[in-house]
Design a protein around this motif. Sequence first.
Motif, PDB file in Angstrom:
ATOM      1  N   PHE A 246       0.624  -1.196  -0.467  1.00 15.32           N
ATOM      2  CA  PHE A 246      -0.420  -0.218  -0.054  1.00 15.32           C
ATOM      3  C   PHE A 246       0.886   2.069  -0.382  1.00 15.32           C
ATOM      4  O   PHE A 246       1.579   1.560   0.635  1.00 15.32           O
ATOM      5  CB  PHE A 246      -0.871   0.591   1.699  1.00 15.32           C
ATOM      6  CG  PHE A 246      -1.938  -0.343   1.234  1.00 15.32           C
ATOM      7  CD1 PHE A 246      -3.007  -0.817  -0.288  1.00 15.32           C
ATOM      8  CD2 PHE A 246      -2.408  -1.317   2.502  1.00 15.32           C
ATOM      9  CE1 PHE A 246      -4.043  -1.807  -0.371  1.00 15.32           C
ATOM     10  CE2 PHE A 246      -3.344  -2.420   2.424  1.00 15.32           C
ATOM     11  CZ  PHE A 246      -4.867  -2.055   1.227  1.00 15.32           C
ATOM     12  N   ARG A 247       0.282   2.017  -0.515  1.00 16.29           N
ATOM     13  CA  ARG A 247       1.059   3.691  -0.556  1.00 16.29           C
ATOM     14  C   ARG A 247       0.334   4.005   0.884  1.00 16.29           C
ATOM     15  O   ARG A 247      -1.232   3.772   0.025  1.00 16.29           O
ATOM     16  CB  ARG A 247       0.804   4.009  -2.185  1.00 16.29           C
ATOM     17  CG  ARG A 247       2.281   3.792  -3.122  1.00 16.29           C
ATOM     18  CD  ARG A 247       1.904   4.780  -4.261  1.00 16.29           C
ATOM     19  NE  ARG A 247       0.708   4.360  -4.926  1.00 16.29           N
ATOM     20  CZ  ARG A 247       0.576   3.829  -5.966  1.00 16.29           C
ATOM     21  NH1 ARG A 247       2.040   3.751  -6.732  1.00 16.29           N
ATOM     22  NH2 ARG A 247       0.056   3.828  -6.787  1.00 16.29           N
ATOM     23  N   GLY A 264       1.513  -4.239   9.149  1.00 18.66           N
ATOM     24  CA  GLY A 264       0.424  -4.623   9.219  1.00 18.66           C
ATOM     25  C   GLY A 264      -0.637  -4.251   8.190  1.00 18.66           C
ATOM     26  O   GLY A 264      -1.587  -5.221   8.508  1.00 18.66           O
ATOM     27  N   HIS A 265      -0.812  -2.457   7.912  1.00 18.03           N
ATOM     28  CA  HIS A 265      -1.454  -2.479   6.815  1.00 18.03           C
ATOM     29  C   HIS A 265      -1.882  -3.282   5.824  1.00 18.03           C
ATOM     30  O   HIS A 265      -3.072  -3.691   4.864  1.00 18.03           O
ATOM     31  CB  HIS A 265      -1.632  -1.026   6.349  1.00 18.03           C
ATOM     32  CG  HIS A 265      -1.991   0.127   8.377  1.00 18.03           C
ATOM     33  ND1 HIS A 265      -1.293   0.327   8.503  1.00 18.03           N
ATOM     34  CD2 HIS A 265      -2.989   0.260   8.078  1.00 18.03           C
ATOM     35  CE1 HIS A 265      -1.789   0.727   9.212  1.00 18.03           C
ATOM     36  NE2 HIS A 265      -3.064   1.120   9.026  1.00 18.03           N
ATOM     37  N   ASP A 266      -0.413  -3.640   4.786  1.00 20.62           N
ATOM     38  CA  ASP A 266      -0.836  -4.801   3.716  1.00 20.62           C
ATOM     39  C   ASP A 266      -1.280  -6.134   3.911  1.00 20.62           C
ATOM     40  O   ASP A 266      -2.352  -6.157   3.340  1.00 20.62           O
ATOM     41  CB  ASP A 266       0.750  -5.414   3.337  1.00 20.62           C
ATOM     42  CG  ASP A 266       1.938  -3.591   3.082  1.00 20.62           C
ATOM     43  OD1 ASP A 266       0.901  -2.524   2.557  1.00 20.62           O
ATOM     44  OD2 ASP A 266       2.505  -3.900   2.720  1.00 20.62           O
ATOM     45  N   ILE A 267      -0.914  -6.447   4.983  1.00 25.88           N
ATOM     46  CA  ILE A 267      -1.515  -7.887   5.324  1.00 25.88           C
ATOM     47  C   ILE A 267      -2.934  -8.167   5.213  1.00 25.88           C
ATOM     48  O   ILE A 267      -3.731  -8.532   5.981  1.00 25.88           O
ATOM     49  CB  ILE A 267      -0.772  -8.764   6.077  1.00 25.88           C
ATOM     50  CG1 ILE A 267      -1.047 -10.100   6.087  1.00 25.88           C
ATOM     51  CG2 ILE A 267      -0.888  -8.164   7.785  1.00 25.88           C
ATOM     52  CD1 ILE A 267      -0.796 -10.572   4.602  1.00 25.88           C
ATOM     53  N   ASN A 313       7.547  -4.039  11.918  1.00 32.82           N
ATOM     54  CA  ASN A 313       6.292  -2.562  11.704  1.00 32.82           C
ATOM     55  C   ASN A 313       5.897  -2.106  10.360  1.00 32.82           C
ATOM     56  O   ASN A 313       5.239  -1.862   9.730  1.00 32.82           O
ATOM     57  CB  ASN A 313       6.431  -1.429  13.341  1.00 32.82           C
ATOM     58  CG  ASN A 313       5.383  -0.483  13.134  1.00 32.82           C
ATOM     59  OD1 ASN A 313       3.962  -0.727  12.740  1.00 32.82           O
ATOM     60  ND2 ASN A 313       6.065   0.837  12.922  1.00 32.82           N
ATOM     61  N   GLU A 314       7.677  -1.291  10.599  1.00 29.97           N
ATOM     62  CA  GLU A 314       7.503  -0.314   8.765  1.00 29.97           C
ATOM     63  C   GLU A 314       8.678  -0.698   8.669  1.00 29.97           C
ATOM     64  O   GLU A 314       9.800  -0.461   9.259  1.00 29.97           O
ATOM     65  CB  GLU A 314       7.097   1.045   9.187  1.00 29.97           C
ATOM     66  CG  GLU A 314       5.308   1.103   9.564  1.00 29.97           C
ATOM     67  CD  GLU A 314       5.503   3.010   9.528  1.00 29.97           C
ATOM     68  OE1 GLU A 314       6.310   3.295   9.887  1.00 29.97           O
ATOM     69  OE2 GLU A 314       4.152   3.179  10.141  1.00 29.97           O
ATOM     70  N   LEU A 315       8.926  -0.127   6.922  1.00 27.01           N
ATOM     71  CA  LEU A 315      10.294   0.674   6.320  1.00 27.01           C
ATOM     72  C   LEU A 315      10.002   1.262   5.631  1.00 27.01           C
ATOM     73  O   LEU A 315       9.290   1.818   5.485  1.00 27.01           O
ATOM     74  CB  LEU A 315       9.759  -1.185   4.902  1.00 27.01           C
ATOM     75  CG  LEU A 315      11.368  -0.638   4.330  1.00 27.01           C
ATOM     76  CD1 LEU A 315      12.547  -1.002   5.333  1.00 27.01           C
ATOM     77  CD2 LEU A 315      11.598  -1.078   3.112  1.00 27.01           C
ATOM     78  N   ALA A 331      -2.025  -9.014  15.470  1.00 23.25           N
ATOM     79  CA  ALA A 331      -3.200 -10.563  14.880  1.00 23.25           C
ATOM     80  C   ALA A 331      -3.496 -10.231  13.231  1.00 23.25           C
ATOM     81  O   ALA A 331      -4.254 -10.814  12.833  1.00 23.25           O
ATOM     82  CB  ALA A 331      -4.002  -9.215  15.685  1.00 23.25           C
ATOM     83  N   GLU A 332      -3.813  -9.036  11.924  1.00 25.82           N
ATOM     84  CA  GLU A 332      -3.798  -8.964  11.160  1.00 25.82           C
ATOM     85  C   GLU A 332      -3.467 -10.142  10.331  1.00 25.82           C
ATOM     86  O   GLU A 332      -3.417 -10.838   9.437  1.00 25.82           O
ATOM     87  CB  GLU A 332      -3.642  -7.606  10.722  1.00 25.82           C
ATOM     88  CG  GLU A 332      -4.326  -6.617  11.447  1.00 25.82           C
ATOM     89  CD  GLU A 332      -6.423  -7.139  11.144  1.00 25.82           C
ATOM     90  OE1 GLU A 332      -6.748  -8.151  10.224  1.00 25.82           O
ATOM     91  OE2 GLU A 332      -6.974  -6.359  12.296  1.00 25.82           O
ATOM     92  N   ALA A 333      -1.023 -10.425  11.087  1.00 31.12           N
ATOM     93  CA  ALA A 333      -1.199 -10.938  10.205  1.00 31.12           C
ATOM     94  C   ALA A 333      -1.860 -12.417   9.899  1.00 31.12           C
ATOM     95  O   ALA A 333      -1.480 -13.218   8.694  1.00 31.12           O
ATOM     96  CB  ALA A 333       0.450 -11.364  10.576  1.00 31.12           C
ATOM     97  N   MET A 334      -1.825 -13.252  11.201  1.00 26.86           N
ATOM     98  CA  MET A 334      -2.076 -14.681  11.329  1.00 26.86           C
ATOM     99  C   MET A 334      -3.586 -14.537  10.217  1.00 26.86           C
ATOM    100  O   MET A 334      -3.640 -15.022   9.517  1.00 26.86           O
ATOM    101  CB  MET A 334      -3.076 -14.224  12.737  1.00 26.86           C
ATOM    102  CG  MET A 334      -3.765 -16.034  13.611  1.00 26.86           C
ATOM    103  SD  MET A 334      -4.007 -16.260  14.885  1.00 26.86           S
ATOM    104  CE  MET A 334      -5.081 -14.481  15.477  1.00 26.86           C
TER     105      MET A 334
END
Length: 417
Positions: A246-247, A264-267, A313-315, A331-334
């Motif tokens: 995501f951008r 996290g937002h990507d997954i 967290n972030e890159l 949580a979102e990764a699972m």
Amino acid sequence: MRKYYADDSARKERSDEKRERWRSELERELKSGILEFWIRHARDDKHGGFVGEIRADATGVPDADKGLVLNARILWTFAAAYRLYGEPVYLEMADRAYEALERFDDPLHGGLFWMIDVNGAPTRDKKQVYGQAFAIYALAEYYRATGAAKALAWAEKLYRLLEKHAYDPVRLGYVEALARDWTETDDLSLGSNDLNERKSMNTHLHMLEAYTNLYRVWKAEGLCARLAELIDVHLDKIVDADTHHFRLFFDDEWVSKTGDVSYGHDIEGSWLLCEAADVLGDSRRTERVGREALEMARAALEQGMDEDGGMFNELGEDGRLDDSKIWWTQAEAMVGFLNAYRLSGERKYLDAAGASWAFIRDFVRDDEHGEWHWEVTRTGEPVRGRMKAGPWKCPYHNARACMEALERLSDSFVTLF
């Protein structure tokens, strides 16, 4: 720290035993570790509703301001829990949360305040679109759980306000925030860590989530069109077609303003897009979303996941890795990796989901005080001094992850191990 990918002895166990052990752990954590914490510690018996902050040791901050996002997420969580389990205490909490949400209602201009004090007076009265979206999401869930017509009517009213004031009919999408009276404001950002730009991935992701849940219970033609458009906006404007990340922030013309990556937002987005397409029932979009969701999950797994099962967290766009491990990202990764396994049947995603849960179970959940630590270091040590509850720390990500994983690990799920 121990690694979870190569546990050969566990692989030899029967698949149904492994699945049921995982489900048992998830349900125990959901009921005893998360929901019970909020039932015991979050209620504000002095002022009504819920306390605005809870410290790491589970003690409340009695006079803290109360945030719209926290209260909406409590409503969603306990409405969903009541819908799944039918336990009266969950309905009691959901009813209390509905009443608490009413205190955020703006009697003059409609919509909901961003922050209020303990007496219900607004301390930040702007109309943050992200917050309105979470109210829609929660009200739709409360309606699903209880059939309360007032909740659905309120959600529909908020939807119409957003479409009237926040929607961009020329360039598509939604502005970040508006003033109390729904006029333009320069105060756009969600918080100090965000850019003060006109549009963001984060707001659009949760608009997508909100409209998906509302469309489950209200099949309005306009909502159908807008949900389809939101899916397309994510695929055409927010996802980077080359990197499958995501951008994050944009101007009105959808020009990206940063090269940062939020794993996290990507997954999370990978599975929320699938859910939106499934609820919409559009086979063409479902197919397109499924392809992109797998690419997003692959990128998150290969670039964002540590060898111990925790997700970074972030890159930064400068190449620096923020290797802290935040509660909601785990949580979102699972859920996201379970979704990728459902889409592809590739074992690596099931292994990743199992590794995510093992990391959560062993390092993120708080055995001493309940709930989950806000953040742990790369090596799994809790970062001290972070809140257990606050404007952003809530039961929604972790409770929902347990619920989603329980459903995906049900008997109807494909053979797992």
